[in-house]
Design a protein around this motif. Structure first.
Motif, short mmCIF file in Angstrom:
data_model
loop_
_atom_site.label_atom_id
_atom_site.label_comp_id
_atom_site.label_asym_id
_atom_site.label_seq_id
_atom_site.Cartn_x
_atom_site.Cartn_y
_atom_site.Cartn_z
N THR A 27 0.88 -1.32 0.17
CA THR A 27 0.11 -0.06 0.06
C THR A 27 0.78 1.13 0.18
N GLU A 28 0.50 2.17 -0.78
CA GLU A 28 1.35 3.50 -0.97
C GLU A 28 0.32 4.43 -0.16
N SER A 29 -0.86 4.55 -0.29
CA SER A 29 -1.70 5.38 0.66
C SER A 29 -3.20 5.00 0.48
N PHE A 30 -3.96 5.57 1.22
CA PHE A 30 -5.51 5.45 1.09
C PHE A 30 -6.12 6.59 1.62
N ALA A 31 -7.20 6.82 1.08
CA ALA A 31 -8.10 7.95 1.57
C ALA A 31 -9.61 7.83 1.89
N GLN A 32 -10.08 8.73 2.86
CA GLN A 32 -11.55 8.70 3.05
C GLN A 32 -12.34 8.96 2.02
N HIS A 33 -12.09 9.67 1.20
CA HIS A 33 -12.84 9.96 -0.04
C HIS A 33 -12.28 9.79 -1.43
N TYR A 34 -12.79 9.24 -2.45
CA TYR A 34 -12.08 9.21 -3.77
C TYR A 34 -12.45 10.35 -4.30
N ARG A 35 -11.42 11.20 -4.69
CA ARG A 35 -11.60 12.64 -5.44
C ARG A 35 -10.86 12.52 -6.78
N ARG B 150 -14.05 5.00 -1.19
CA ARG B 150 -12.91 5.13 -0.65
C ARG B 150 -11.88 4.79 -1.79
N ILE B 151 -10.72 5.04 -1.67
CA ILE B 151 -9.68 4.58 -2.62
C ILE B 151 -8.16 3.96 -1.87
N MET C 276 -2.73 0.82 9.40
CA MET C 276 -1.66 1.69 8.56
C MET C 276 -1.88 3.34 8.68
N PRO C 277 -1.72 3.80 9.97
CA PRO C 277 -1.73 5.20 10.23
C PRO C 277 -0.85 5.97 9.31
N ASP C 278 0.36 5.60 8.96
CA ASP C 278 1.06 6.49 8.37
C ASP C 278 0.71 6.80 6.83
N LYS C 279 -0.14 5.93 6.34
CA LYS C 279 -0.41 5.85 4.80
C LYS C 279 -1.68 6.52 4.61
N TYR C 280 -2.40 6.96 5.75
CA TYR C 280 -3.75 7.52 5.36
C TYR C 280 -3.69 8.76 5.06
N LEU C 281 -4.25 9.42 4.03
CA LEU C 281 -4.50 10.66 3.55
C LEU C 281 -5.84 11.19 4.10
N GLU C 282 -5.88 12.30 4.74
CA GLU C 282 -7.06 12.88 5.10
C GLU C 282 -7.44 14.34 4.49
N PHE C 283 -8.24 14.35 3.66
CA PHE C 283 -8.82 15.41 2.90
C PHE C 283 -10.12 15.49 2.70
#
Length: 166
Positions: free
Chosen positions: A97-105, A130-131, A159-166
């Motif tokens: 995993t590179e990253s994941f986000a709470q919303h797919y934008r 999500r993505i 994976m807290p370090d890979k979470y993108l919050e926007f």
């Protein structure tokens, strides 16, 4: 070591989104009725019209009728597709995993170098889309799925370090 299951969810249908889905199905039915009326009037079948009708109906079935089950395990995310006569599974190794986000934008992820998008969500699902971006071969791929906030919290906990919050 056995890969222990942490969380599991199945597609939930939202009434507002299902209303839109049924409106789309009504439009598809009207298109079929138009083709039937046209055939009755002229006696000629329109291959383009019939082809488009089958295409729209197939897309509706794929995006609304199919259900998905999302399973989070210690080392992987599995998404099981449950459809008409087939059932498929897609697994993502969470170590890649590179990253994941709470919303797919669309605007944010369009600028990334993701080459392969895997769509595993029901458009009538009540949960947000999500993505999760991960390494695939030499490039990046991303799986787009729906899950609840509780499921996302478990993913963030893993994976807290890979979470993108926007």
């Amino acid at each position: 070591m056995k890969n222990k299951e942490i969380c599991r969810e199945t597609t939930t249908r939202g009434s507002g989104k299902m209303g839109l889905a049924y409106m789309a199905l009504l439009a598809i039915c009207c298109s079929w009725a138009y083709e039937g009326f046209r055939f009755n009037s002229t006696g000629v079948i329109s291959p383009v019209g019939m082809g488009l009708n089958f295409l729209w109906l197939g897309l509706w079935i794929w995006k609304v009728f199919y259900r998905y089950e999302v399973i989070l395990r210690q080392n992987e995310l599995e998404i099981v597709s449950i459809g008409l006569w087939k059932q498929g599974s897609y697994k993502v190794d969470l170590s890649k995993t590179e990253s994941f986000a709470q919303h797919y934008r669309h605007d944010f992820f369009r600028r990334t170098r993701i080459k392969h998008y895997i769509h595993r969500y029901n458009m009538a699902d009540a949960n947000p889309t999500r993505i999760l971006a991960f390494k695939e071969g030499k490039g990046l791929a991303a799986v787009i799925f729906c899950c609840s906030d509780e499921f996302l919290k478990e993913l963030v906990r893993l994976m807290p370090d890979k979470y993108l919050e926007f």
